[in-house]
Design an enzyme around this catalytic site. Structure first.
Site, PDB file in Angstrom:
ATOM      1  N   PRO A  20      25.858 -35.935 -22.378  1.00 44.35           N
ATOM      2  CA  PRO A  20      27.039 -36.309 -21.597  1.00 44.35           C
ATOM      3  C   PRO A  20      28.078 -35.200 -21.687  1.00 44.35           C
ATOM      4  CG  PRO A  20      26.943 -37.535 -23.671  1.00 44.35           C
ATOM      5  CD  PRO A  20      25.723 -36.691 -23.626  1.00 44.35           C
ATOM      6  N   MET A  21      28.556 -34.732 -20.532  1.00 47.27           N
ATOM      7  CA  MET A  21      29.557 -33.656 -20.534  1.00 47.27           C
ATOM      8  C   MET A  21      30.708 -34.022 -19.598  1.00 47.27           C
ATOM      9  SD  MET A  21      27.104 -30.272 -20.481  1.00 47.27           S
ATOM     10  CE  MET A  21      25.889 -30.986 -19.364  1.00 47.27           C
ATOM     11  N   GLN A  74      28.385 -43.764 -21.879  1.00 47.78           N
ATOM     12  CA  GLN A  74      29.002 -43.337 -23.134  1.00 47.78           C
ATOM     13  C   GLN A  74      30.492 -43.676 -23.154  1.00 47.78           C
ATOM     14  OE1 GLN A  74      30.124 -39.267 -24.490  1.00 47.78           O
ATOM     15  NE2 GLN A  74      28.407 -39.470 -25.910  1.00 47.78           N
ATOM     16  N   CYS A 104      33.100 -35.630 -29.736  1.00 45.80           N
ATOM     17  CA  CYS A 104      33.998 -34.778 -28.939  1.00 45.80           C
ATOM     18  C   CYS A 104      35.069 -34.146 -29.829  1.00 45.80           C
ATOM     19  CB  CYS A 104      34.653 -35.581 -27.822  1.00 45.80           C
ATOM     20  SG  CYS A 104      35.767 -34.544 -26.826  1.00 45.80           S
ATOM     21  N   LYS A 143      26.367 -40.473 -30.575  1.00 44.31           N
ATOM     22  CA  LYS A 143      26.316 -39.012 -30.602  1.00 44.31           C
ATOM     23  C   LYS A 143      27.450 -38.517 -31.486  1.00 44.31           C
ATOM     24  CE  LYS A 143      25.841 -34.886 -27.827  1.00 44.31           C
ATOM     25  NZ  LYS A 143      26.975 -33.985 -27.919  1.00 44.31           N
ATOM     26  N   ASN A 206      20.869 -31.528 -30.948  1.00 41.54           N
ATOM     27  CA  ASN A 206      21.662 -30.991 -29.845  1.00 41.54           C
ATOM     28  C   ASN A 206      22.420 -29.755 -30.322  1.00 41.54           C
ATOM     29  OD1 ASN A 206      24.853 -31.811 -28.526  1.00 41.54           O
ATOM     30  ND2 ASN A 206      23.218 -30.977 -27.296  1.00 41.54           N
ATOM     31  N   GLY A 207      22.546 -28.771 -29.420  1.00 41.89           N
ATOM     32  CA  GLY A 207      23.319 -27.570 -29.753  1.00 41.89           C
ATOM     33  C   GLY A 207      22.499 -26.304 -29.629  1.00 41.89           C
ATOM     34  N   ASP A 208      22.843 -25.457 -28.649  1.00 41.10           N
ATOM     35  CA  ASP A 208      22.271 -24.114 -28.485  1.00 41.10           C
ATOM     36  C   ASP A 208      20.828 -24.062 -27.988  1.00 41.10           C
ATOM     37  OD1 ASP A 208      24.705 -23.335 -29.433  1.00 41.10           O
ATOM     38  OD2 ASP A 208      23.998 -22.474 -31.311  1.00 41.10           O
ATOM     39  N   ARG A 231      25.050 -27.623 -22.144  1.00 43.90           N
ATOM     40  CA  ARG A 231      25.554 -26.506 -21.332  1.00 43.90           C
ATOM     41  C   ARG A 231      24.465 -25.702 -20.632  1.00 43.90           C
ATOM     42  NH1 ARG A 231      29.348 -23.738 -25.678  1.00 43.90           N
ATOM     43  NH2 ARG A 231      27.741 -24.588 -27.055  1.00 43.90           N
TER      44      ARG A 231
END
Length: 331
Positions: A20-21, A74, A104, A143, A206-208, A231
């Site tokens: 979710p962004m 979310q 967040c 998350k 999650n991440g990179d 991203r």
């Protein structure tokens, strides 16, 4: 072995999740990610306070469509009762799950005692999660991050305690709140959580994750049940199909052609207009053009032109021109 969230939600073997962004994960963007193989998606995060006072922006974020399933809504907030009430509101829209944002790092969210702020008060986080779990028949997931800062990486305790009050899956971003989105994500603690014999729920990393090679290497190295991509999917929804193909065959798919980039960008634009109306749809699409055509040499003139145009016909004409002028190029 298939990964399950709760009793009913079967995500298949090693699912790929769209993170979710805020200002990105709206229905038009989710549509193109779903078309390219995302297994589970989430709405943008929704303020519990906004939902309770019927704020138009918050209510619009509740829009979900059948073709998006499975999809989670979310929510975030700093007040336990408001979170409980917003879970009840979300349940009426009938998503497949409700996800709580404890990750967040943005100041305006943290200042309200929401998002990753809760990593400083695990007792409150647990009480809030319990209230949300009890307010809905839907599976509840979370998350979050590794901790507030390097001196308080408490994800191991968080995972155990949240599982104890009934969450059905946990997505962990491999950074602390203090890191924001800087530095490198550290997945070693995510692996420790996964290896904890007490943990029975799926753990997603999650991440990179920005390439098929990294997805494959980290799947093995960190033993997670699935990967959440954020991203790297912006302007490049093909990342889901490329990772899946690589897992299946060990081969890398060629990247999207110019024609495919134009086609998906056009679909995203038309869905955006369909959902938000022409004026807002065109305006909000401007943040995506640079990403769809990233890496194309001498593209600046077109990028500047696309973000300046406000007529749909002119934008479509420009996209066709891009297709014609660049289609012989391998990107």
């Amino acid at each position: 072995m298939a990964v399950k969230i709760g009793d009913k939600l079967d995500l298949g073997e090693f699912p790929l999740l769209l993170a979710p962004m805020e200002d990105v994960s709206d229905p038009p963007f989710r549509y193109v990610c779903k078309q390219n193989g995302a297994d589970l998606m989430y709405t943008e995060f929704i303020s519990s306070e906004g939902l309770i006072r019927d704020a138009a922006k918050s209510l619009q974020k509740l829009d979900i469509f059948e073709y998006e399933r499975p999809i989670g809504i979310q929510i975030f907030g700093g007040d336990i009762d408001n979170m409980r009430r917003s879970a009840e509101i979300c349940t009426q829209v009938n998503p497949d799950l409700i996800d709580i944002n404890y990750g967040c790092p943005v100041k305006k969210v943290v200042c309200k005692g929401a998002g990753s702020s809760l990593l400083q008060d695990i007792d409150k986080m647990v009480a809030m999660t319990k209230a949300v779990v009890e307010a809905t028949h839907l599976p509840v997931t979370v998350k979050t991050r590794l901790g507030w800062d390097d001196n308080s990486k408490n994800i191991y305790e968080v995972a155990e305690r949240l599982q104890d009050v009934g969450i059905k899956a946990l997505s962990i971003h491999g950074r602390t709140r203090a890191q924001l989105y800087k530095g490198e994500a550290d997945w070693t603690l995510i692996r420790e959580v996964k290896r904890n014999p007490r943990i029975k729920i799926p753990i997603f990393g999650n991440g990179d994750v920005d390439s098929v090679e990294r997805a494959a290497a980290w799947r093995q190295e960190f033993e997670v049940d699935g990967i959440m991509i954020g991203r790297a999917a912006i302007g490049y929804p093909w990342i889901f199909r490329e990772i899946k193909h690589y897992f299946k065959t060990g081969e890398k798919l060629p990247g999207p052609t110019i024609a495919e980039r134009v086609d998906v960008c056009k679909t995203h634009l038309l869905k955006s207009i369909e959902w938000k109306g022409e004026k807002t749809g065109i305006f909000e699409m401007r943040r995506h053009y640079a990403n769809y055509f990233k890496g194309i040499p001498n593209f600046k003139e077109y990028r500047v032109k696309l973000v300046a145009l406000s007529s749909l016909d002119e934008i479509l004409e420009t996209l066709e021109e891009i297709n014609y002028n660049f289609s012989a190029m391998a990107v």
